[in-house]
Each structure stands twice: as structure tokens, then as C-alpha cells.
Write an enzyme that holds these catalytic residues in place. Structure first.
Site, PDB file in Angstrom:
ATOM      1  N   ASP A 101      63.747  51.199 102.055  1.00 48.20           N
ATOM      2  CA  ASP A 101      62.553  51.002 101.230  1.00 48.20           C
ATOM      3  C   ASP A 101      61.365  50.906 102.179  1.00 48.20           C
ATOM      4  OD1 ASP A 101      60.732  50.069  99.298  1.00 48.20           O
ATOM      5  OD2 ASP A 101      62.332  49.002  98.246  1.00 48.20           O
ATOM      6  N   GLU A 271      57.757  55.519  94.219  1.00 49.66           N
ATOM      7  CA  GLU A 271      57.389  54.604  93.140  1.00 49.66           C
ATOM      8  C   GLU A 271      55.938  54.903  92.787  1.00 49.66           C
ATOM      9  OE1 GLU A 271      57.195  49.868  92.066  1.00 49.66           O
ATOM     10  OE2 GLU A 271      56.328  50.596  93.920  1.00 49.66           O
ATOM     11  N   HIS A 332      64.010  45.424  90.714  1.00 49.98           N
ATOM     12  CA  HIS A 332      63.654  44.063  91.139  1.00 49.98           C
ATOM     13  C   HIS A 332      62.302  43.607  90.594  1.00 49.98           C
ATOM     14  CE1 HIS A 332      61.784  46.925  93.733  1.00 49.98           C
ATOM     15  NE2 HIS A 332      60.966  46.002  94.179  1.00 49.98           N
ATOM     16  N   ASP A 333      61.628  44.443  89.795  1.00 49.54           N
ATOM     17  CA  ASP A 333      60.346  44.057  89.186  1.00 49.54           C
ATOM     18  C   ASP A 333      60.448  43.972  87.663  1.00 49.54           C
ATOM     19  OD1 ASP A 333      59.087  44.254  91.691  1.00 49.54           O
ATOM     20  OD2 ASP A 333      58.655  46.381  91.394  1.00 49.54           O
TER      21      ASP A 333
HETATM   22  C1  NOJ Z   1      56.217  47.424  94.325  1.00 53.61           C
HETATM   23  C2  NOJ Z   1      57.502  46.697  94.585  1.00 53.61           C
HETATM   24  O1  NOJ Z   1      58.494  47.216  93.746  1.00 53.61           O
HETATM   25  C3  NOJ Z   1      57.213  45.233  94.358  1.00 53.61           C
HETATM   26  O2  NOJ Z   1      58.384  44.466  94.360  1.00 53.61           O
HETATM   27  C4  NOJ Z   1      56.247  44.776  95.426  1.00 53.61           C
HETATM   28  O3  NOJ Z   1      55.899  43.439  95.173  1.00 53.61           O
HETATM   29  C5  NOJ Z   1      54.972  45.635  95.395  1.00 53.61           C
HETATM   30  N1  NOJ Z   1      55.255  47.027  95.300  1.00 53.61           N
HETATM   31  C6  NOJ Z   1      54.158  45.414  96.639  1.00 53.61           C
HETATM   32  O4  NOJ Z   1      54.773  45.972  97.742  1.00 53.61           O
END
Ligand code: NOJ
Length: 555
Positions: A101, A271, A332-333
Site C-alpha cells: 500500500d 483508490e 479498512h474505511d
Molecule cells: C485512504 C485510506 O484508505 C485511509 O485509511 C487513510 O486514512 C487515508 N487515505 C489517508 O491516507
């Protein structure tokens, strides 16, 4: 691209590990690389092919690793570079792939580059970040109206140099300045560093925000309150000048070129928050940009056959072969999708069947395969800085409806391995794990799932096997099947390859459905019901009954 030129990454299955929460080997209550090594056999047996790790690089952990202080070192919390080399070797020995990542957009404020950059206006690293004078007169207001994605101004004032720096996400994550060639070079070399070690791909964090407008023009008004996957707008602002800039699109081609220098093939998945209709531009004008982009629409699609039919048709239209779509329910979000399904395992099996039989790459978030759900945490005291921020937000439920976790602690709890104390996540039964373990761990865990032939876990395993054994599920074209009035209840499609055709029927309702003459001589190769008997060709009268929420695959 001819069909037999299908690349491995176009048909892989990706499993996402959040390293803090997968397996703790030391007993300190936080997951680590050695812990992951212990569990590689589990992943191999599950059948997934690529493993994506959320960041484990050196970091003050203010955003649990998405705030990097050294892109080429492992944070001691997770292990050492030797551990990394070992994990990479073991993954490859097991014929799996490893995906890192990469947070290209920003660093931590504790990164030595930023410390230098902030120290004075004439420091050689000053221009590595985006510094500007405040608005005139006085300069005590931010340079423009840009808002950070979680809300609030996107600028922080530093008194010592009387200037503001820009951040797109959280205030301790200053954006790197990609208009400075040194920055670009450094980050591309970082990618080379990991590629030379043998890494097979990168997940690129918030890639849409790499470049910002040269003139820093104000963003226009929008009615959007919170972020959605449909439009890059939130908090009444349309992110016209800080997101999805043409320079960022050009950059994807540079990134692709770098990947093309390597053999065997490696891949990039971005992403990006854009609508399905706009996503294609990130794949490059000649499919020479990112290999793949996350499509997040599934994270908030209601469990209705017609809704999924519509989204899938939009995806197929936007990204026809040879473009490669992706299918994501959770990460994870986001809210773990079984919680949106109110823990209905039959529904989760339908969605798993869909994810593993559509044309494109499925991304499975750790624990999804056993039905781990979201866990409640208090926003105010949450580990996740976003949760603390939302504790002041007036309508937090709206955010959840859009598929985002209010505090991301909720979707990041430790993996539930067994019914022992601390769910077998750590060797120390007494330790307080970094996030509490879900109350349901005695019922929902790997060990229990393995023993029950009808579990969600075994359903995933059987599906993955079916996918791996049938070429058309990996390389076949996609065709939706029109069932007329039944479309409301059942989603049907076929995958077509020169050597084979496969048919998928998914019953989205809690009642039996009768399929009249779906195909000639159907050979049932999978049902979400583990005990469904093979169809007897002699007794087949042309009709097939699907039980409530049953999904089947025929050839
Ligand atoms: C997206 C990531 O998925 C998230 O977990 C992160 O807090 C933010 N970008 C900042 O890097």
C-alpha cells in the site's frame, strides 16, 4: 488483447490484510509481520492469490500507518526488514503475490522531509510540500477555500515562516508537491526499491489528489454534504481544483511505464473517488494508465437484485473487456458489509457468489470470509482520528448510510481465529488488544467456520475453487440474462469463453423461485447450499427451484 493473453492480475483474487489486526506474534496486542507469516497457510488454503497489506512502514501511527515517516523501512511495531524479506519469500514460495500500500500523496508531519521543509523558507526541501502565503491583507486566513476531505480547512498555518501548508486528508498528513521533479523522482525510486525486492503490485492511496491546481483557484459550491462514491464533492464544496486534475491522469501513465519496466507483470490499483462513468480516464486513453481502480459502488448498494443488475451493467458499459473492473464490499474505511446485511449469512453468500463470478478482480477484506461485522466504539475516544472528528458531526448516521465507518475502529477489530480468549489473535490471553475484540468471536471465528460445511468460510473456499477450475469464470466475457418479471427477484448472467459457458443465478428474495427452462442439460457446479444435490439429468424437467437466498452456478 486476445483472450489467451489474459494477464495473471486480471484474474487474481486479492485479500486485504490490515497488519495491526491480523495476527499478533509477540503478545503486545497489536498484529505484526511474523504473525502474518504464521497464517499464510490459512490464506493459501482459502485459495486467495494476492495479498495486499495496509501500510507497515515507519510511522508515528497517527493514522495507523497512512502517515508515513520513512517509505523504505518497516515500522518496528510490525517487525524488521528481515521479517519483510521472509514474508515476501514465503508468499512467493506458496505461489501467491504480494501487494503493498503506497501513500504517494502525503507524508507524516514527522517525516524528516517535512521537518526540514517546515524549518525555513529557504530550506532545500521547502518546495517538497505545498506552502503558500495566507490571503491578503494580513495573511492570517488560508490561501483559498479548499476543504479537507473529512471536513474543515485544508490548510495549517506555521508561525515560524508565516506561511500555510496544504493537506488533503488529515492535518498531520501534509501533501507532497508533485510539481517538484525531485519529489516525483524520489517517490518513483521508492516504488523501484520495493519492485526490485520482488513486490508484485501496489495499491495507491487517494491517488486522485496527487496534483492540485497550479493557481490554487477556489473550489465551487456544491449541495453535497458528505462524500459519496458518485461525485467528488462534500461539505458544500465541489473538489474541482484539488482532485482528479489532468496532471494526475498523466501521472498514471508515468506510473504504468515504470511498472512495465518489470518482468513478470506487476499491477497498480488506485483508490480514487470518481463515479463509474468517470473512472475510465484513470485506466489511461489506451488502457495504459492504472491497471485497475477500486469501484466502491458495491459498498453501499442495497441488497436488491435490480440495484445490483443496474450497477453491474453500468460497470460493464464503462469498463468493457479488456479493461478490468474490481469488486469491493468492505475495507479498512468502510462498514463491514455483513453489518449492512444485518448479519444475514445467506445474503452474504449471495454477494460472495456474485463477487467471485463477475468479470474482474474481487477484493476480500480480512474477516469478510468468516462474516466478521462492525463493532461499536465510542466516537470521542476512538483510536481512529476520523472517529474523533465525527464525534462533533451533526448527522453521523448519513455517513454510515453511504457505506463509510463513522469510526474506522469499527471495521478494524482483531481477526477472530478461534473461541479462545482474545479470539486466538494474540498468544497472550491477558493482554488488552489494541482494539477490543468483537463480542461474537465465540460464534464467528475461523476454527468454527472450518468445521461447518455450510459456513460462510467454506462457501468462500468452494467458490474460489470453482472459479479457479473454470476458465470462463476467470477469462470469460460477461452477459446479463434477462429474466423479465423475475429480474426483480433474481439476478442472472453468464460468462462466455470459447471453451466454456457458465451460468449464474442468484435468488435475492426470501422465497423459493422457479426458473423455467434456464438452460439445456444444466450441470450444477456450485450452490450456496453446501448440501444441494447434483441435478439428475434424467429427472430434469426443465425447471429449477431456487430456495430462499440461494445462489447457483451451472455449466
Ligand atoms: C485512504 C485510506 O484508505 C485511509 O485509511 C487513510 O486514512 C487515508 N487515505 C489517508 O491516507
Amino acid at each position: 488483447m486476445s483472450i489467451d493473453k489474459y494477464k495473471w492480475w486480471q484474474k487474481t483474487i486479492v485479500y486485504q490484510i490490515y497488519p495491526r489486526s491480523f495476527k499478533d506474534s509477540t503478545g503486545n496486542g497489536i498484529g505484526d509481520l511474523r504473525g502474518i507469516i504464521e497464517k499464510l497457510d490459512y490464506l493459501k488454503e482459502l485459495g486467495v492469490e494476492s495479498i495486499w497489506f495496509s501500510p507497515f512502514f515507519t510511522s508515528p501511527q497517527q493514522d495507523h500507518g497512512y502517515d508515513v515517516a520513512n517509505f523504505r523501512e518497516i515500522d518496528p511495531l510490525y517487525g524488521t526488514m528481515e521479517d519483510f524479506d521472509k514474508i515476501l519469500k514465503e508468499i512467493h514460495d506458496k505461489k501467491m503475490k504480494i501487494v503493498l500500500d503506497l501513500v504517494l500523496n502525503h507524508t507524516s508531519i514527522k517525516h524528516p522531509w517535512f521537518i526540514e521543509s517546515a524549518s525555513s523558507k529557504d530550506n532545500s526541501k521547502r518546495d517538497w510540500y505545498v506552502w503558500r502565503d495566507g490571503k491578503k491583507p494580513g495573511g492570517k486566513k488560508p490561501p483559498n477555500n479548499w476543504k479537507a476531505i473529512p471536513g474543515g480547512p485544508a490548510w495549517i498555518y506555521y508561525e515560524n515562516t508565516d506561511q500555510w501548508f496544504y493537506f488533503h486528508f488529515l492535518p498531520f498528513q501534509p501533501d507532497l508537491n508533485y510539481r517538484n521533479p525531485e519529489v516525483k523522482e524520489e517517490m518513483l525510486n521508492t516504488m523501484r526499491f520495493w519492485l526490485d525486492k520482488g513486490v508484485d503490485g501496489f495499491r495507491l492511496d487517494i491517488l486522485h489528489s496527487i496534483f492540485e491546481d497550479k493557481l490554487l483557484r477556489n473550489n465551487p459550491f456544491s449541495w453535497a454534504l458528505t462524500l459519496s462514491d458518485k461525485k467528488p464533492a462534500c461539505y458544500f464544496q465541489y473538489h474541482k481544483y484539488d482532485l482528479n486534475l489532468p496532471e494526475t491522469l498523466d501521472f498514471t501513465i508515468e506510473l504504468r511505464n515504470l511498472m512495465e519496466e518489470y518482468e513478470p507483470d506487476r499491477f497498480l490499483v488506485g483508490e480514487i473517488f470518481v463515479s463509474i462513468e468517470n473512472v475510465r480516464k484513470y485506466y489511461g486513453p489506451n488502457n495504459n494508465g492504472l491497471h485497475m481502480v477500486f469501484l466502491f459502488e458495491f459498498t453501499s448498494t442495497p441488497f436488491k437484485s435490480k440495484k445490483y443488475r443496474k450497477v453491474i451493467s453500468r460497470i460493464e458499459k464503462a469498463l468493457p473487456f479488456p479493461f478490468t473492473p474490481t469488486f469491493v464490499y468492505s475495507n479498512h474505511d468502510r462498514v463491514r458489509h455483513i453489518s449492512l446485511l444485518k448479519d444475514n449469512v445467506k445474503k452474504a453468500k449471495i454477494l460472495a457468489t456474485m463477487q467471485l463470478t463477475l468479470r474482474g478482480v474481487p477484493f476480500i477484506y480480512y474477516g469478510e470470509e468468516i462474516g466478521m461485522g462492525n463493532v461499536k466504539f465510542k466516537l470521542k475516544t476512538s483510536e481512529d482520528p476520523i472517529g474523533r472528528k465525527f464525534s462533533k458531526f451533526p448527522f453521523p448516521q448519513i455517513v454510515r448510510l453511504l457505506g463509510f465507518s463513522l469510526t474506522r475502529d469499527s471495521c478494524r477489530t482483531p481477526m477472530q481465529w478461534n473461541a479462545d480468549s482474545n479470539a486466538g489473535f494474540t498468544p497472550n490471553p491477558e493482554v488488552k488488544t489494541w482494539l477490543k475484540i468483537s463480542d461474537n468471536y465465540k460464534k464467528v471465528n475461523v476454527s468454527r467456520g472450518e468445521k461447518n460445511p455450510n459456513s460462510l468460510l467454506n462457501c468462500y473456499k468452494r467458490l474460489i475453487e470453482v472459479r479457479r477450475e473454470n476458465i470462463s469464470l476467470q477469462e470469460g466475457l460477461f452477459h446479463i440474462i434477462d429474466l423479465g418479471k423475475l429480474n426483480k427477484k433474481c439476478l442472472a448472467y453468464k460468462r462466455i469463453h470459447e471453451k466454456q459457458e457458465i451460468f449464474v443465478y442468484l435468488n435475492f428474495i426470501n422465497k423459493d423461485i422457479l426458473l423455467e427452462n434456464p438452460i439445456q442439460k444444466p450441470d450444477l457446479i456450485f450452490s450456496t447450499l453446501s448440501n444441494r444435490k447434483a441435478l439428475d439429468p434424467n429427472a430434469y424437467d426443465g425447471n429449477i427451484k431456487l430456495t430462499p437466498f440461494e445462489g447457483v452456478i451451472f455449466k
